[in-house]
Design a protein around this motif. Structure first.
Motif, short mmCIF file in Angstrom:
data_model
loop_
_atom_site.label_atom_id
_atom_site.label_comp_id
_atom_site.label_asym_id
_atom_site.label_seq_id
_atom_site.Cartn_x
_atom_site.Cartn_y
_atom_site.Cartn_z
N ALA A 1 46.35 36.04 9.11
CA ALA A 1 46.67 36.95 10.19
C ALA A 1 45.74 38.16 10.19
O ALA A 1 45.39 38.67 11.24
CB ALA A 1 48.11 37.42 10.06
N LEU A 2 45.30 38.58 9.05
CA LEU A 2 44.45 39.77 8.99
C LEU A 2 43.11 39.56 9.67
O LEU A 2 42.51 40.50 10.18
CB LEU A 2 44.25 40.21 7.54
CG LEU A 2 45.50 40.72 6.85
CD1 LEU A 2 45.20 41.07 5.40
CD2 LEU A 2 46.08 41.91 7.57
N MET A 3 42.60 38.35 9.69
CA MET A 3 41.31 38.08 10.31
C MET A 3 41.32 38.39 11.80
O MET A 3 40.30 38.73 12.38
CB MET A 3 40.88 36.63 10.07
CG MET A 3 40.68 36.28 8.60
SD MET A 3 39.50 37.32 7.75
CE MET A 3 37.98 36.66 8.36
N MET A 4 42.48 38.32 12.44
CA MET A 4 42.58 38.65 13.86
C MET A 4 42.31 40.13 14.10
O MET A 4 41.94 40.51 15.19
CB MET A 4 43.99 38.32 14.38
CG MET A 4 44.31 36.87 14.52
SD MET A 4 43.77 36.19 16.08
CE MET A 4 44.77 37.07 17.25
N ARG A 5 42.49 40.94 13.11
CA ARG A 5 42.31 42.39 13.28
C ARG A 5 40.88 42.85 13.02
O ARG A 5 40.57 44.01 13.23
CB ARG A 5 43.27 43.13 12.36
CG ARG A 5 44.74 42.89 12.77
CD ARG A 5 45.70 43.72 11.98
NE ARG A 5 45.39 45.14 12.13
CZ ARG A 5 45.60 46.04 11.16
NH1 ARG A 5 46.10 45.67 10.02
NH2 ARG A 5 45.31 47.30 11.37
N LEU A 6 40.01 41.96 12.60
CA LEU A 6 38.61 42.32 12.35
C LEU A 6 37.95 42.79 13.64
O LEU A 6 38.05 42.14 14.66
CB LEU A 6 37.82 41.11 11.85
CG LEU A 6 38.13 40.53 10.50
CD1 LEU A 6 37.25 39.32 10.26
CD2 LEU A 6 37.92 41.54 9.41
N GLU A 7 37.25 43.89 13.57
CA GLU A 7 36.46 44.35 14.71
C GLU A 7 35.02 44.57 14.26
O GLU A 7 34.37 45.53 14.63
CB GLU A 7 37.06 45.61 15.31
CG GLU A 7 38.38 45.35 16.00
CD GLU A 7 38.91 46.54 16.77
OE1 GLU A 7 38.49 47.69 16.52
OE2 GLU A 7 39.76 46.31 17.63
N PHE A 8 34.55 43.67 13.40
CA PHE A 8 33.18 43.71 12.92
C PHE A 8 32.73 42.28 12.70
O PHE A 8 33.53 41.37 12.69
CB PHE A 8 33.05 44.55 11.64
CG PHE A 8 34.03 44.17 10.55
CD1 PHE A 8 33.75 43.15 9.66
CD2 PHE A 8 35.23 44.85 10.43
CE1 PHE A 8 34.65 42.80 8.67
CE2 PHE A 8 36.13 44.51 9.43
CZ PHE A 8 35.85 43.49 8.54
N LEU A 27 33.19 48.90 8.33
CA LEU A 27 34.28 47.97 8.60
C LEU A 27 35.33 48.67 9.46
O LEU A 27 35.82 49.73 9.10
CB LEU A 27 34.92 47.51 7.29
CG LEU A 27 34.00 46.91 6.24
CD1 LEU A 27 34.79 46.53 5.00
CD2 LEU A 27 33.27 45.71 6.80
N THR A 28 35.66 48.06 10.57
CA THR A 28 36.70 48.61 11.43
C THR A 28 37.74 47.53 11.70
O THR A 28 37.42 46.34 11.76
CB THR A 28 36.13 49.12 12.77
OG1 THR A 28 35.40 48.06 13.40
CG2 THR A 28 35.21 50.32 12.56
N TRP A 29 38.96 47.97 11.87
CA TRP A 29 40.09 47.08 12.08
C TRP A 29 40.83 47.50 13.34
O TRP A 29 40.95 48.68 13.64
CB TRP A 29 41.05 47.14 10.90
CG TRP A 29 40.42 46.72 9.62
CD1 TRP A 29 39.73 47.50 8.74
CD2 TRP A 29 40.41 45.41 9.07
NE1 TRP A 29 39.28 46.75 7.68
CE2 TRP A 29 39.69 45.46 7.85
CE3 TRP A 29 40.94 44.19 9.47
CZ2 TRP A 29 39.49 44.35 7.05
CZ3 TRP A 29 40.74 43.08 8.68
CH2 TRP A 29 40.03 43.17 7.48
#
Length: 137
Positions: A1-8, A27-29
């Motif tokens: 689930a955390l990979m969906m929040r990646l903004e990089f 790194l931004t989330w």
């Protein structure tokens, strides 16, 4: 689930790590919350059926870009559908501005998939809902 929040770009971060240059990467989330609802084969976690056909698997991601389906215990089928080969087969991952929105998107996506031999729990995220006033954004 955390990979969906990646903004990089994860590939760039991994390359920087290999080159010892993580200090050059930002790194931004996403501030959104995410949830995952797993669709499993009937009978799981005990003995479960294999070889059952899953239809409409591409439709949830077409309905909403906030939905990503993570594939695990499945294989391709001759007519273009997928076949369940494992216990935990699909993970419907969604994000939303809050837990209610993320859950609603996940369950809406699950309703589109045609897999009579699959099942999922209906109470995913209930603890988070119970304590949502404690969440910090």
């Amino acid at each position: 689930a955390l990979m969906m929040r990646l903004e990089f770009n994860l590939a760039q971060v991994l390359l920087a790590a290999c080159q010892g240059e993580l200090d050059k990467v930002s790194l931004t989330w996403s501030p959104e919350l995410e949830t995952v609802v797993v669709m499993a084969s009937e009978g799981y976690p005990g003995p479960y059926k294999k070889g059952t056909v899953i239809k409409n698997i591409d439709e949830p991601e077409q309905v909403s870009p906030a939905v990503k389906i993570l594939h695990a215990g499945r294989a391709f089928y001759i007519d273009g559908n997928f076949v369940a080969e494992g216990g935990r087969v699909l993970g419907f991952t969604t994000k939303g501005k809050d837990i209610e929105e993320a859950r609603a998107k996940a369950y809406d996506a699950l309703d589109v998939v045609d897999w009579p031999e699959g099942f999922y729990r209906h109470g995913i995220g209930w603890r988070a809902l119970k304590h949502r006033h404690l969440a910090v954004h």
